[in-house]
Design a protein around this motif. Structure first.
Motif, PDB file in Angstrom:
ATOM      1  N   TYR A  78       2.790   1.785 -12.721  1.00  0.00           N
ATOM      2  CA  TYR A  78       3.008   2.088 -14.137  1.00  0.00           C
ATOM      3  C   TYR A  78       2.499   3.479 -14.491  1.00  0.00           C
ATOM      4  CZ  TYR A  78       2.980   1.484 -19.209  1.00  0.00           C
ATOM      5  OH  TYR A  78       3.196   1.635 -20.554  1.00  0.00           O
ATOM      6  N   TRP A  79       1.408   3.916 -13.860  1.00  0.00           N
ATOM      7  CA  TRP A  79       0.890   5.265 -14.107  1.00  0.00           C
ATOM      8  C   TRP A  79       1.871   6.327 -13.623  1.00  0.00           C
ATOM      9  CZ3 TRP A  79      -0.126   9.272 -10.754  1.00  0.00           C
ATOM     10  CH2 TRP A  79      -0.836  10.357 -11.280  1.00  0.00           C
ATOM     11  N   ALA A  80       2.535   6.064 -12.513  1.00  0.00           N
ATOM     12  CA  ALA A  80       3.428   7.070 -11.939  1.00  0.00           C
ATOM     13  C   ALA A  80       4.767   7.141 -12.657  1.00  0.00           C
ATOM     14  CB  ALA A  80       3.653   6.770 -10.454  1.00  0.00           C
ATOM     15  N   TYR A  81       5.281   6.006 -13.120  1.00  0.00           N
ATOM     16  CA  TYR A  81       6.638   5.992 -13.668  1.00  0.00           C
ATOM     17  C   TYR A  81       6.695   5.682 -15.156  1.00  0.00           C
ATOM     18  CZ  TYR A  81       8.019   5.989  -8.777  1.00  0.00           C
ATOM     19  OH  TYR A  81       8.182   6.314  -7.461  1.00  0.00           O
ATOM     20  N   GLY A  82       5.661   5.034 -15.704  1.00  0.00           N
ATOM     21  CA  GLY A  82       5.691   4.720 -17.123  1.00  0.00           C
ATOM     22  C   GLY A  82       6.863   3.819 -17.467  1.00  0.00           C
ATOM     23  N   ASN A  83       7.549   4.151 -18.563  1.00  0.00           N
ATOM     24  CA  ASN A  83       8.712   3.363 -18.965  1.00  0.00           C
ATOM     25  C   ASN A  83       9.910   3.562 -18.040  1.00  0.00           C
ATOM     26  OD1 ASN A  83       7.253   2.383 -21.084  1.00  0.00           O
ATOM     27  ND2 ASN A  83       8.074   3.828 -22.589  1.00  0.00           N
ATOM     28  N   LEU A  84       9.865   4.613 -17.209  1.00  0.00           N
ATOM     29  CA  LEU A  84      10.943   4.824 -16.241  1.00  0.00           C
ATOM     30  C   LEU A  84      10.896   3.830 -15.093  1.00  0.00           C
ATOM     31  CD1 LEU A  84      10.918   8.730 -15.994  1.00  0.00           C
ATOM     32  CD2 LEU A  84      12.441   7.284 -17.356  1.00  0.00           C
ATOM     33  N   VAL A  85       9.871   3.003 -15.063  1.00  0.00           N
ATOM     34  CA  VAL A  85       9.752   2.022 -13.993  1.00  0.00           C
ATOM     35  C   VAL A  85      10.888   1.009 -14.043  1.00  0.00           C
ATOM     36  CG1 VAL A  85       8.372   0.278 -15.198  1.00  0.00           C
ATOM     37  CG2 VAL A  85       8.031   0.643 -12.750  1.00  0.00           C
ATOM     38  N   ARG A  86      11.572   0.913 -15.174  1.00  0.00           N
ATOM     39  CA  ARG A  86      12.727   0.017 -15.259  1.00  0.00           C
ATOM     40  C   ARG A  86      13.790   0.420 -14.239  1.00  0.00           C
ATOM     41  NH1 ARG A  86      13.397  -2.945 -20.112  1.00  0.00           N
ATOM     42  NH2 ARG A  86      11.679  -2.682 -21.569  1.00  0.00           N
TER      43      ARG A  86
ATOM     44  N   ALA B  32       0.322  -2.515  -9.479  1.00  0.00           N
ATOM     45  CA  ALA B  32       0.701  -2.636 -10.888  1.00  0.00           C
ATOM     46  C   ALA B  32       0.245  -1.420 -11.693  1.00  0.00           C
ATOM     47  CB  ALA B  32       0.108  -3.916 -11.474  1.00  0.00           C
ATOM     48  N   ILE B  33      -1.016  -1.040 -11.523  1.00  0.00           N
ATOM     49  CA  ILE B  33      -1.563   0.073 -12.306  1.00  0.00           C
ATOM     50  C   ILE B  33      -1.006   1.407 -11.829  1.00  0.00           C
ATOM     51  CG2 ILE B  33      -3.696   1.263 -12.936  1.00  0.00           C
ATOM     52  CD1 ILE B  33      -5.129  -1.443 -12.685  1.00  0.00           C
ATOM     53  N   GLY B  34      -0.980   1.604 -10.496  1.00  0.00           N
ATOM     54  CA  GLY B  34      -0.469   2.862  -9.963  1.00  0.00           C
ATOM     55  C   GLY B  34       1.018   3.047 -10.208  1.00  0.00           C
TER      56      GLY B  34
ATOM     57  N   THR C  18       0.828  -1.209   0.000  1.00  0.00           N
ATOM     58  CA  THR C  18       0.000   0.000   0.000  1.00  0.00           C
ATOM     59  C   THR C  18       0.861   1.256   0.000  1.00  0.00           C
ATOM     60  OG1 THR C  18      -1.692  -1.223   1.234  1.00  0.00           O
ATOM     61  CG2 THR C  18      -1.878   1.181   1.182  1.00  0.00           C
ATOM     62  N   ILE C  19       1.915   1.264   0.818  1.00  0.00           N
ATOM     63  CA  ILE C  19       2.799   2.428   0.866  1.00  0.00           C
ATOM     64  C   ILE C  19       3.450   2.667  -0.494  1.00  0.00           C
ATOM     65  CG2 ILE C  19       4.979   3.260   1.833  1.00  0.00           C
ATOM     66  CD1 ILE C  19       4.188   2.024   4.477  1.00  0.00           C
ATOM     67  N   THR C  20       3.817   1.597  -1.177  1.00  0.00           N
ATOM     68  CA  THR C  20       4.506   1.736  -2.459  1.00  0.00           C
ATOM     69  C   THR C  20       3.637   2.438  -3.491  1.00  0.00           C
ATOM     70  OG1 THR C  20       5.811  -0.259  -2.016  1.00  0.00           O
ATOM     71  CG2 THR C  20       5.676   0.486  -4.300  1.00  0.00           C
ATOM     72  N   TRP C  21       2.382   1.965  -3.671  1.00  0.00           N
ATOM     73  CA  TRP C  21       1.575   2.576  -4.721  1.00  0.00           C
ATOM     74  C   TRP C  21       0.959   3.910  -4.288  1.00  0.00           C
ATOM     75  CZ3 TRP C  21      -3.606   3.618  -4.219  1.00  0.00           C
ATOM     76  CH2 TRP C  21      -4.336   2.909  -3.268  1.00  0.00           C
ATOM     77  N   VAL C  22       0.705   4.090  -2.995  1.00  0.00           N
ATOM     78  CA  VAL C  22       0.155   5.370  -2.537  1.00  0.00           C
ATOM     79  C   VAL C  22       1.185   6.484  -2.693  1.00  0.00           C
ATOM     80  CG1 VAL C  22      -0.624   6.637  -0.506  1.00  0.00           C
ATOM     81  CG2 VAL C  22      -1.570   4.381  -0.996  1.00  0.00           C
ATOM     82  N   ILE C  23       2.420   6.230  -2.258  1.00  0.00           N
ATOM     83  CA  ILE C  23       3.460   7.256  -2.386  1.00  0.00           C
ATOM     84  C   ILE C  23       3.763   7.541  -3.852  1.00  0.00           C
ATOM     85  CG2 ILE C  23       5.902   7.717  -1.950  1.00  0.00           C
ATOM     86  CD1 ILE C  23       5.639   6.340   0.698  1.00  0.00           C
ATOM     87  N   SER C  24       3.728   6.501  -4.690  1.00  0.00           N
ATOM     88  CA  SER C  24       4.001   6.707  -6.116  1.00  0.00           C
ATOM     89  C   SER C  24       2.971   7.634  -6.753  1.00  0.00           C
ATOM     90  CB  SER C  24       4.018   5.358  -6.841  1.00  0.00           C
ATOM     91  OG  SER C  24       5.028   4.516  -6.323  1.00  0.00           O
ATOM     92  N   ILE C  25       1.719   7.512  -6.332  1.00  0.00           N
ATOM     93  CA  ILE C  25       0.669   8.354  -6.910  1.00  0.00           C
ATOM     94  C   ILE C  25       0.672   9.748  -6.289  1.00  0.00           C
ATOM     95  CG2 ILE C  25      -1.835   8.615  -7.141  1.00  0.00           C
ATOM     96  CD1 ILE C  25      -2.038   5.597  -7.395  1.00  0.00           C
ATOM     97  N   VAL C  26       0.827   9.813  -4.966  1.00  0.00           N
ATOM     98  CA  VAL C  26       0.773  11.107  -4.279  1.00  0.00           C
ATOM     99  C   VAL C  26       1.963  11.982  -4.658  1.00  0.00           C
ATOM    100  CG1 VAL C  26       0.858  12.211  -2.011  1.00  0.00           C
ATOM    101  CG2 VAL C  26      -0.587  10.203  -2.369  1.00  0.00           C
ATOM    102  N   LYS C  27       3.117  11.376  -4.792  1.00  0.00           N
ATOM    103  CA  LYS C  27       4.324  12.151  -5.110  1.00  0.00           C
ATOM    104  C   LYS C  27       4.261  12.748  -6.503  1.00  0.00           C
ATOM    105  CE  LYS C  27       9.351  11.818  -4.915  1.00  0.00           C
ATOM    106  NZ  LYS C  27      10.520  10.921  -4.689  1.00  0.00           N
ATOM    107  N   GLY C  28       3.509  12.133  -7.392  1.00  0.00           N
ATOM    108  CA  GLY C  28       3.387  12.665  -8.742  1.00  0.00           C
ATOM    109  C   GLY C  28       4.385  12.042  -9.700  1.00  0.00           C
TER     110      GLY C  28
END
Length: 347
Positions: A329-337, A325-327, A238-248
């Motif tokens: 990829y939405w936050a980082y896109g191809n930079l998720v690598r 998975a969705i959050g 939960t912390i991983t995807w919440v911070i990824s979305i909130v941080k922008g």
């Protein structure tokens, strides 16, 4: 002649025996018993009762060998214990690779693949739960027993022993590496020690801790530890995807599917992405043993509370996996690598 006639008269004849038996009072019978026994339902009912007695449905489901084995020694499990154990074994560090799979598959095929694998996971778990008591009077609490029942004693051992051994060994090695590395990072972060400890020494610390924990008598005795593990897994997901979305989103985020130079490389990338999604799902190795810790009878079979626990745990798992998975990829896109490589490096 008189003696002979006297002797003959003292010898009871068959007719006299029948006559004497007729005078013995008999147990009174219900006037409806003869009608019931002569009814068309009597014969099928007798056959059904005889069949149930023969196949063992009227006996207590129990495997004598499981009474002294450590994992299934206790039969006091319930749906809550099943939920804790299943949730703890169903979420691992592999879920952090899910956004990376979306880089190759894209939005549509990534969500479709993740949904199909999740449905397949639930279906196979349901099959294992039903197969646990598929044979009357027996409980298959281990893959070896189930394989021997399905394929025969010799072929079942060949098919089950080798995969069980190398999967168990691989799981132990992976857990030691991840657990030891995580303990090292945690103590470095909180500054709990000043003397540097090598990674190998942390592996040894984790191994000794696992050995001490293994001294507990049965699987039900570590239900509290499974609860702590479940809460920890849900928390870090939960912390991983919440911070990824909130941080922008960072700059230069792109959602274009990465194109490979050749068709072979493209096929390998797709298979690799599907493997990441499949690798994120786990827990089959403990389903039979978790269900083996539950009491079972004809009126209250163990598959009922087990399936309740699995449904609850996988509803929580779905709330962790899909947003991650969705959050991610939405936050980082191809930079998720880059993000995923960093996560794998620190673990």
């Amino acid at each position: 002649m008189k003696n002979i006639s006297t002797t003959n008269s003292l010898t009871p004849s068959p007719h006299n025996v029948l006559d004497s038996n007729d005078n013995i009072p008999k147990t009174p019978k219900s006037p409806f018993s003869s009608k019931i026994l002569m009814s068309p339902l009597a014969s099928p009912m007798k056959k059904a009762l005889t069949y149930m007695e023969e196949i063992g449905h009227l006996t207590k489901l129990n495997d004598p060998q499981d009474d002294w084995l450590p994992i299934t020694e206790s039969r006091s499990g319930n749906a809550y214990y099943a939920a804790f154990h299943t949730l703890s074994s169903g979420i691992g560090v592999q879920v952090l690779l899910l956004p990376l799979a979306f880089v190759t598959l894209g939005w549509v095929w990534g969500i479709i693949s993740l949904s199909l694998v999740f449905i397949w996971q639930l279906y196979t778990l349901w099959l294992l739960i039903q197969l646990h008591e598929s044979a009357p009077g027996l409980r298959y609490s281990r893959y070896l027993r189930l394989s021997m029942a399905a394929f025969g004693e010799k072929l079942g051992k060949i098919l089950a022993l080798l995969p069980t051994m190398y999967l168990s060994g691989g799981t132990c090695v992976t857990l030691i590496i991840i657990g030891g590395s995580t303990m090292k990072i945690f103590f470095q972060t909180v500054g709990a020690y000043n003397t540097p400890v090598s990674t190998i020494e942390w592996y040894l610390v984790f191994t000794v801790s696992a050995i001490v924990l293994a001294q507990l008598p049965n699987l039900n005795s570590i239900a509290g530890i499974s609860l702590i593990g479940s809460l920890s897994a849900v928390t870090y997901c939960t912390i991983t995807w919440v911070i990824s979305i909130v941080k922008g989103r960072p700059q230069d985020v792109s959602f274009e599917t990465v194109e490979n130079k050749s068709d072979v490389a493209r096929i390998c990338s797709i298979l690799n992405a599907l493997g990441m999604i499949a690798f994120a799902f786990r827990g089959h190795n403990l389903v039979l043993e978790i269900q083996g810790t539950m009491p079972s009878s004809l009126k209250s079979p163990s598959h009922v509370p087990m399936w309740k626990g699995v449904k609850f745990s996988y509803s929580i798992i779905a709330l962790c996996l899909f947003p991650l998975a969705i959050g991610g990829y939405w936050a980082y896109g191809n930079l998720v690598r880059t993000f995923t490589i960093w996560i794998v490096y620190i673990t």
